[in-house]
Design a protein around this motif. Sequence first.
Motif, mmCIF file in Angstrom:
data_model
loop_
_atom_site.group_PDB
_atom_site.id
_atom_site.type_symbol
_atom_site.label_atom_id
_atom_site.label_comp_id
_atom_site.label_asym_id
_atom_site.label_seq_id
_atom_site.Cartn_x
_atom_site.Cartn_y
_atom_site.Cartn_z
ATOM 1 N N ILE A 151 4.009 8.002 -0.562
ATOM 2 C CA ILE A 151 5.021 7.008 -0.815
ATOM 3 C C ILE A 151 5.736 6.915 0.494
ATOM 4 O O ILE A 151 6.147 5.602 0.835
ATOM 5 C CB ILE A 151 5.861 7.334 -2.291
ATOM 6 C CG1 ILE A 151 5.102 7.095 -3.326
ATOM 7 C CG2 ILE A 151 7.057 6.319 -2.039
ATOM 8 C CD1 ILE A 151 4.232 5.848 -3.541
ATOM 9 N N ARG A 152 6.074 7.876 1.230
ATOM 10 C CA ARG A 152 6.966 7.798 2.304
ATOM 11 C C ARG A 152 6.209 6.986 3.546
ATOM 12 O O ARG A 152 6.619 6.082 4.163
ATOM 13 C CB ARG A 152 7.143 9.174 2.945
ATOM 14 C CG ARG A 152 8.425 9.809 2.054
ATOM 15 C CD ARG A 152 8.920 11.021 2.967
ATOM 16 N NE ARG A 152 7.922 12.049 3.033
ATOM 17 C CZ ARG A 152 7.541 13.130 2.554
ATOM 18 N NH1 ARG A 152 8.313 13.336 1.216
ATOM 19 N NH2 ARG A 152 6.912 14.104 2.857
ATOM 20 N N LEU A 153 4.700 7.224 3.587
ATOM 21 C CA LEU A 153 4.070 6.709 4.405
ATOM 22 C C LEU A 153 4.041 5.015 4.105
ATOM 23 O O LEU A 153 3.869 4.072 4.861
ATOM 24 C CB LEU A 153 2.464 7.188 4.416
ATOM 25 C CG LEU A 153 1.431 6.423 5.181
ATOM 26 C CD1 LEU A 153 1.782 6.660 6.810
ATOM 27 C CD2 LEU A 153 0.113 7.083 4.755
ATOM 28 N N ALA A 154 3.893 4.983 2.805
ATOM 29 C CA ALA A 154 3.879 3.294 2.330
ATOM 30 C C ALA A 154 4.927 2.679 2.454
ATOM 31 O O ALA A 154 4.910 1.567 3.073
ATOM 32 C CB ALA A 154 3.462 3.546 0.697
ATOM 33 N N ALA A 155 6.148 3.428 2.374
ATOM 34 C CA ALA A 155 7.479 2.889 2.941
ATOM 35 C C ALA A 155 7.459 2.404 4.507
ATOM 36 O O ALA A 155 8.043 1.366 4.848
ATOM 37 C CB ALA A 155 8.535 3.796 2.464
ATOM 38 N N LEU A 156 7.112 3.269 5.128
ATOM 39 C CA LEU A 156 6.855 3.131 6.599
ATOM 40 C C LEU A 156 6.375 1.867 6.866
ATOM 41 O O LEU A 156 6.373 1.162 8.023
ATOM 42 C CB LEU A 156 6.447 4.381 7.510
ATOM 43 C CG LEU A 156 7.503 5.666 7.274
ATOM 44 C CD1 LEU A 156 6.759 6.593 7.994
ATOM 45 C CD2 LEU A 156 8.723 5.198 8.254
ATOM 46 N N ALA A 157 5.243 1.707 6.199
ATOM 47 C CA ALA A 157 4.454 0.653 6.395
ATOM 48 C C ALA A 157 4.727 -0.781 5.631
ATOM 49 O O ALA A 157 4.151 -1.778 5.916
ATOM 50 C CB ALA A 157 2.731 0.759 5.964
#
Length: 261
Positions: A173-179
């Motif tokens: 989810i952190r990765l998705a948020a960064l994107a």
Amino acid sequence: MTSPPLGILAGTGFYALDALDDAHHESVGTAYGSVSVTRGTWHGQLVVFVTRHGAGHEVPPHRVNYRGIIRALADLGVHDVLAVNVTGGIDPDLEAGELVCLDDFLDLTRRREGTFHDGDGSGGVVHTDMTNAYDPVLRREILDAASAIGQPIIDGGTYVCFDGPRFESPAEIRLAALAGGTVAGMTGVPEVTLAAEAGLRYAAISLVVNPAAGVRPGEPITMDEINEVLATGAPKVLAVVDELVHTRSVFRTVDSDTVTS
């Protein structure tokens, strides 16, 4: 003059469409397998309804026959597809129960058949533009319908699709948020991309049912929590769709009167 049927796709928590009149179930054969659909009318508008996971939620998201579903809708004469997705909120400002009218996606799936154009046959390799995969005109119909009934809905959001059926990890989810992700789900892709390949107009309402993993540290995701929000959120979604279908039926009647007068 009969307008094309409206396709409605839904998943978790939406296993039937009680608003349909003269509803009947049938199996539609496609090159990708048979697809169960429900056909009927809603405010006089022809509707083809598909519940992605089956009536008993027996099909997990990574095994949904996305190609078969979109092909069946196109073969039945559908031009417009309205999708409903139940999602987790990646954006920390999102509250459970909020609605989002999506306008972009991020595909983080790994094991799905995601195209009709696999290089075989006379079509060869085809590259389909995804700039407006969520059709702007159909999105405006959703937003206008929500406004007409006083239902708040967020205009725009990026749907991040994971394979499932497990929930995402906090790191994912952190990765998705960064994107730039807004909501996380398991069914929106390749559904949206296949609709674009098939030449269908596609738009989606996302019902946020929980904060995604790690958005609120220490809060686990439970099905009890999701089902509780679904119980209050599903009627909001259906009210927006009802208004959209009703508005379409009114315009169709006006256009028909104009043609015949």
